[in-house]
Design an enzyme around this catalytic site. Structure first.
Site, PDB file in Angstrom:
ATOM      1  N   GLN A   1      -1.984 -20.124  -5.135  1.00  0.00           N
ATOM      2  CA  GLN A   1      -3.176 -20.558  -4.335  1.00  0.00           C
ATOM      3  C   GLN A   1      -4.486 -20.035  -5.244  1.00  0.00           C
ATOM      4  O   GLN A   1      -4.898 -19.241  -5.375  1.00  0.00           O
ATOM      5  CB  GLN A   1      -3.117 -20.345  -2.966  1.00  0.00           C
TER       6      GLN A   1
ATOM      7  N   GLU B   1      12.836 -22.485  -6.736  1.00  0.00           N
ATOM      8  CA  GLU B   1      11.691 -22.613  -7.544  1.00  0.00           C
ATOM      9  C   GLU B   1      12.022 -23.229  -8.980  1.00  0.00           C
ATOM     10  O   GLU B   1      13.067 -22.766  -9.671  1.00  0.00           O
ATOM     11  CB  GLU B   1      10.901 -21.557  -7.840  1.00  0.00           C
TER      12      GLU B   1
ATOM     13  N   ASP C   1       6.431 -25.932   0.528  1.00  0.00           N
ATOM     14  CA  ASP C   1       4.927 -26.135  -0.095  1.00  0.00           C
ATOM     15  C   ASP C   1       5.119 -26.775  -1.449  1.00  0.00           C
ATOM     16  O   ASP C   1       5.157 -25.989  -2.476  1.00  0.00           O
ATOM     17  CB  ASP C   1       4.580 -24.681  -0.152  1.00  0.00           C
TER      18      ASP C   1
ATOM     19  N   CYS D   1      -0.619 -30.435   0.182  1.00  0.00           N
ATOM     20  CA  CYS D   1      -2.123 -30.330  -0.196  1.00  0.00           C
ATOM     21  C   CYS D   1      -2.532 -31.711  -0.669  1.00  0.00           C
ATOM     22  O   CYS D   1      -3.548 -31.930  -1.431  1.00  0.00           O
ATOM     23  CB  CYS D   1      -1.778 -29.495  -1.702  1.00  0.00           C
TER      24      CYS D   1
END
Length: 540
Positions: free
Chosen positions: A350, A411, A462, A490
């Site tokens: 972030q 991931e 996320d 986001c």
């Protein structure tokens, strides 16, 4: 060397088309596809590759459609003419608007479009944007349930703004200026034709090729500005030119600065090798190392990592080409929520550390509310989807203690997975497992929990700006162990389809009891910019 592929479904993404080509033996192809196009472009480096792909794709079908492929080359003259035409059109639009702004004002409007408002007004603008997206989500759900045989009582509930969930007040960023811990600067020419390191003034696709210094960019940290200026001074003394995206000539391309709150600094310098021998490149690397070591000493900062990437591609941005660490270590660290995290050059972290800490604390508070010890006999597994360097799962595992039984992270970025494993060890988290690969292709991590007791797993997603693949949502819905999950977006506009698929009634594609939204809260990680992080808690 370009191919135009026709009869492509509009919903198909560049990623889907690239995977289709790879399955048919066509690797290393650049795909360009806009959401509204029923075609796409495939770009190759050589004419031989172009005709190889053309022959391999003859008669191929995608989603029961036979694709039509034809050669669609663009000459250098055509490309230059397109660039000039767009530049002239943009200039005419500015002149016709009657609004005269300085280049510095235009750059500020571009990189920090809300800078003209007081901060409280910025938060109100972002909250209205969230409300608008949630209203669109509500309307889509109304339409779906009206067409189905099912009834949804949660859609009849009304909170503020007639939304079917509780929207909390926006959480503001603790830091308003110089908050970005990662900045990507372009090397180019300013309006006077001088070698400059900074931000492109406008989009290249609109015919803009000039670069302005970031001196007045309020979101860039002081140390990042100093490093950009130092790189600019170095380049101006260099015998080599800056890379020009219009002419494809020059060497100096991009400078990335990662400046963490704990004091660690990473600098990545990207160079085009055209016209340079290996000896010249090696000499330049040695000179850069000496220059920045001296600069760091003069400015009294911790130059933790200095890397060089040699990249001969056309597009801007960091590529998958190797990175050569010419000073320090090939990674840096950041500290947050009493944890220490290792960050590799390509790994996501972030960009506003102080605000990210508030974001993660909100997620922790939601999990604590759900898993009250009085109600659950077994601590849940935390499934961290799109886990990056493992920050969320590790931070929550450490802060929540025994509330979390174990962490499973998935991931795509190999460097990030390696970082996540090291970060778990660094923070003495011994109950974490990390899986490398696209989430939609590693759903066994969710299937392992499909038949476990309800409530024994909680998921956090996320994802990148575009959201997750619908197969991820399908797997989440079929996973009986998950009664709650937290979605961090986001880009709340881009994520609406994900929200709909999470909550849509059961059909032949989406099995499992649907979820309903419980509450939402915005966390501002991007003061002066339009984006905001949105947390939504979903429950079966």
């Amino acid at each position: 060397y370009r191919l135009r592929i026709k009869n492509v479904p509009k919903f198909a993404s560049s990623k889907m088309m690239k995977e289709l080509l790879a399955k048919n033996g066509c690797e290393q192809v650049k795909i360009q596809k806009a959401p509204k196009w029923d075609y796409c472009f495939a770009t190759l480096k050589t004419e031989e590759q172009q005709y190889y792909v053309l022959n391999k794709l003859k008669g191929i079908k995608f989603k029961n459609r036979e694709l039509s492929i034809q050669v669609d080359n663009v000459t250098e003259k055509d490309r230059q003419a397109l660039f000039d035409r767009r530049k002239n059109e943009k200039q005419q639009n500015i002149e016709q608007s009657g609004i005269q702004k300085s280049p510095e004002e235009m750059l500020a409007d571009q990189v920090t479009p809300l800078h003209i408002y007081e901060y409280q007004a910025q938060l109100e603008i972002k909250q209205r944007g969230i409300i608008k997206s949630l209203e669109t989500f509500r309307d889509k759900m109304d339409e779906l349930y009206n067409k189905s045989q099912y009834h949804s009582s949660w859609l009849q509930e009304e909170f503020d703004f007639k939304l079917p969930l509780d929207l909390k007040p926006m959480i503001h960023s603790p830091v308003l200026k110089g908050y970005r811990n990662k900045c990507e600067f372009t090397a180019g020419l300013n309006l006077k034709g001088e070698k400059t390191v900074g931000f492109l003034l406008g989009a290249y696709k609109d015919g803009h090729n000039s670069v302005l210094e970031p001196d007045n960019s309020i979101h860039v940290s002081g140390i990042a500005k100093k490093i950009a200026k130092a790189m600019q001074n170095y380049i101006r003394q260099s015998l080599y030119d800056v890379y020009d995206r219009k002419t494809k000539q020059g060497n100096w391309r991009q400078i990335t600065v990662r400046s963490q709150n704990c004091g660690n600094i990473m600098i990545i310098i990207q160079i085009h090798p055209q016209g340079l021998s290996k000896e010249q490149i090696d000499q330049e690397k040695s000179a850069l190392a000496e220059y920045f070591k001296m600069f760091a000493k003069e400015e009294n900062f911790d130059l933790t990592s200095l890397l060089v990437q040699i990249y001969s591609g056309v597009s801007n941005g960091m590529s998958e080409d190797p990175l050569d660490c010419i000073f320090g270590t090939p990674f840096i660290h950041e500290e947050m929520m009493n944890c220490r995290f290792r960050i590799s050059p390509r790994a996501f972290f972030q960009t506003n550390t102080a605000a990210a800490e508030l974001l993660y604390q909100q997620c922790g508070d939601i999990i604590k509310e759900i898993y009250d010890p009085k109600d659950f006999s077994e601590s849940p597994t935390l499934i961290d989807v799109c886990c990056g360097t493992g920050t969320i799962g590790i931070a929550l595992s450490k802060s929540l203690g025994t509330t979390i039984k174990e962490v499973v992270g998935i991931e795509l970025c190999e460097e990030a997975v390696e970082d996540a494993k090291i970060n778990a060890s660094l923070n003495e988290i011994n109950n974490a497992e990390y899986i490398l690969g696209p989430v939609e292709k590693n759903l066994f991590a969710l299937h392992n929990f499909s038949n476990k007791t309800s409530g024994t797993a909680v998921a956090i997603i996320d994802p990148p700006r575009a959201g997750v693949h619908k197969n991820v949502i399908k797997a989440l819905r079929k996973c009986r162990a998950i009664d709650h999950f937290i979605y961090i977006s986001c880009d709340h506009n881009a994520a609406i389809q994900n929200f709909v698929d999470i909550c849509r009634p059961i059909n032949k594609d989406f099995h499992g009891v649907p979820f309903k939204p419980v509450k939402a809260i915005g966390v501002d990680l991007f003061p002066h910019a339009k984006h905001v992080e949105l947390i939504i808690e979903f429950r079966r």
